[in-house]
Scaffold this active site. Sequence first.
Site, PDB file in Angstrom:
ATOM      1  N   GLU A 429      42.264  10.705 -27.383  1.00  0.00           N
ATOM      2  CA  GLU A 429      40.893  10.815 -26.881  1.00  0.00           C
ATOM      3  C   GLU A 429      40.792  11.937 -25.842  1.00  0.00           C
ATOM      4  O   GLU A 429      41.397  11.856 -24.774  1.00  0.00           O
ATOM      5  CB  GLU A 429      40.477   9.486 -26.251  1.00  0.00           C
ATOM      6  CG  GLU A 429      39.141   9.511 -25.532  1.00  0.00           C
ATOM      7  CD  GLU A 429      38.881   8.236 -24.736  1.00  0.00           C
ATOM      8  OE1 GLU A 429      37.901   8.236 -23.963  1.00  0.00           O
ATOM      9  OE2 GLU A 429      39.643   7.265 -24.867  1.00  0.00           O
ATOM     10  N   ASP A 505      41.785   5.765 -23.962  1.00  0.00           N
ATOM     11  CA  ASP A 505      41.783   5.237 -22.599  1.00  0.00           C
ATOM     12  C   ASP A 505      41.641   3.715 -22.604  1.00  0.00           C
ATOM     13  O   ASP A 505      41.041   3.129 -23.512  1.00  0.00           O
ATOM     14  CB  ASP A 505      40.627   5.835 -21.788  1.00  0.00           C
ATOM     15  CG  ASP A 505      40.825   7.322 -21.500  1.00  0.00           C
ATOM     16  OD1 ASP A 505      41.970   7.794 -21.658  1.00  0.00           O
ATOM     17  OD2 ASP A 505      39.847   7.996 -21.133  1.00  0.00           O
ATOM     18  N   ASP A 507      39.661   1.680 -21.208  1.00  0.00           N
ATOM     19  CA  ASP A 507      38.370   1.277 -20.648  1.00  0.00           C
ATOM     20  C   ASP A 507      37.399   1.034 -21.796  1.00  0.00           C
ATOM     21  O   ASP A 507      37.777   1.068 -22.971  1.00  0.00           O
ATOM     22  CB  ASP A 507      37.842   2.334 -19.668  1.00  0.00           C
ATOM     23  CG  ASP A 507      37.638   3.704 -20.330  1.00  0.00           C
ATOM     24  OD1 ASP A 507      37.758   3.799 -21.576  1.00  0.00           O
ATOM     25  OD2 ASP A 507      37.364   4.681 -19.600  1.00  0.00           O
ATOM     26  N   ASP A 509      34.830   2.805 -22.981  1.00  0.00           N
ATOM     27  CA  ASP A 509      34.652   3.947 -23.879  1.00  0.00           C
ATOM     28  C   ASP A 509      35.853   4.118 -24.798  1.00  0.00           C
ATOM     29  O   ASP A 509      35.718   4.418 -25.987  1.00  0.00           O
ATOM     30  CB  ASP A 509      34.418   5.229 -23.072  1.00  0.00           C
ATOM     31  CG  ASP A 509      32.972   5.354 -22.603  1.00  0.00           C
ATOM     32  OD1 ASP A 509      32.109   4.652 -23.169  1.00  0.00           O
ATOM     33  OD2 ASP A 509      32.713   6.129 -21.668  1.00  0.00           O
TER      34      ASP A 509
END
Length: 643
Positions: A429, A505, A507, A509
């Site tokens: 990402e 990541d 998180d 997103d």
Amino acid sequence: MEKQDPAGYDASNIQVMEGLEAVRKRPAMYIGDLGRRGLHHLVYEVVDNAIDEALAGHCNKIEVFIHEDGSIEVRDNGRGIPVEIHPQQQRPALEVVMTMLHAGGKFDKDTYKVSGGLHGVGVSCVNALSKKLEASVYRDGHLWRQTYACGKPTSGVERVRTLKPSEKRGTTIRFWPDSDIFADRHFRFDTLSERLRELAYLNANVRVVLEDCRTESREREEYCFEGGIREFVSYLDEARKPIQEEIIYISDDEKTVELAMRYNSGFSSNVLSFVNNINTHEGGTHISGFRRALTHTLKAGAERNGLLKNFKGDLSGDDFREGLTAILSVKVAEPQFEGQTKTKLGNSEVQGIVQGIVGERFRIWLEDHPRELKSIIEKVVLAATARQAARQAREMVQRKNAFMSGGLPGKLADCASRSPEDCELYLVEGDSAGGSAKQARDRHFQAILPLRGKILNVEKARLDRVLENEEIKNIITAIGTNLAYSDEDFSLEKLRYHKVMLMTDADVDGAHIRTLLLTFFYRHLRPLVDLGHVYIALPPLYKAKQGKREQYCWSDEALRSVVGEMQSNGSGKVHIQRYKGLGEMNPAQLWDTTMDPASRQLQQVTIADAAAADRIFSTLMGDAVEPRRRFIERNARYATLDV
């Protein structure tokens, strides 16, 4: 012992083929693996015996209980395993069934006309892999019981008591998996519920109950579907918009072939096939017969009604299956499965039987439903038009690749090795994390492809739009196989990396991007998922530091344990760092925690239940809002707050 013969089922029906010793020596050979899948497979083997009783018309209720002590209990109201002396073995038939591999009534055609367990290893395998097992039989007016340890009897077949008038016949098996065989002996309610729900759909009017006795709430689910596989199609299509209201149902008089199907406005095909309740996810002759009948009957109906006169292109079998959800269930007296896993049917005669039944009865249905025929053909023509546009887009990609160095995307940092089984591709990402990963990697076998932003949600896009997406084109080109849209396009031999890692990541997103990638692989590169080539790289969530000592943690539980240990040492304050992005780690940290084969943590993406996976992807990534809202409400208790 008393001898009674309910429905012609007694000790003489039990045929013995061979002993049991090999199961404990090589358990993975019999149940697939010794992890979560193998553990739950034990339950399915016991339940399948009860389902065979249901197929024979002698059982309509099956109950499964997960107990606090780690055991599983399966009850049925079938005929009960025979307990009298076996004529050849000169032992109680119950003991023969429970202690000898390939011993059981399903090898006798007069006892079970059809059975799912002919290639399985049955309850004797469960017995061999259990530190303790209790078999209780309600039969011949008495309760009988025998106990076992690691597959060997620890008691005789004992007559416990006389049955009360309210008690019905049946069999109860309770087993405790052996800790010497299974490191993880925690049964998962959701895993069991998916399979038991599936069995209830496939066997109309059989009541299947699952209850978790480990919690105060005693989570319980009960399944019984009068509509059988028709309700299965409705369940799978909950988040999709149908283009016809009625679910098409086809069967012969004996229900040896059952088909339920409906078209929806989506772009993927979801055809699930079963033989004697076994999910044949690799297909076989029954699927070949269905596909031929579907294509031929629809094409003939369209031509007969002049629905293709304005269409100038070619129609392929894939076009007739786009947007189709179907359940095909067949009963075969002597199924020939390919391999121990029983995932592909080989009986050549079944293809013609299925093709004949489906073709004839589908033709009659179409003649009675001209409006639905028109809607389906319009859908088929749109699919064919999109496929032709996709072919042009693919050819443009191939022409563009010809001008690249080696035909690979410019952003790809390839590895030096040309041995696919050694090579890994990281889909990372963002350019920032991609840059860090390029510095961290082992250039010999690890390739890095940075992805910019979020890829297209392929659940809502036609194939031609999928191929126009730049990030998806880069992934397809790097992997080398082409999309698995048809056997003609996809080539597993051209796979350039045997491990494809999704590294995002930790998180919200990152989770969304990972879900988009998983949806893409499931819908358009499904063979890579089925064969175990797709992985999720798991970066740590935390770093705990006390003085010069640092320790990475992948869960809140691990963090609490590490912090508690550090605090007990009394060596100073513990500093905690929460990693939300891969870019927060320098290349050395990224290598140590996420990319080094010696220390990283990976999660292999597997599809244990194709029906459940399809439904989750269509629910979370599709257009329908209400099913997604219900899913979130049901699963909100498992969510954690990301701040």
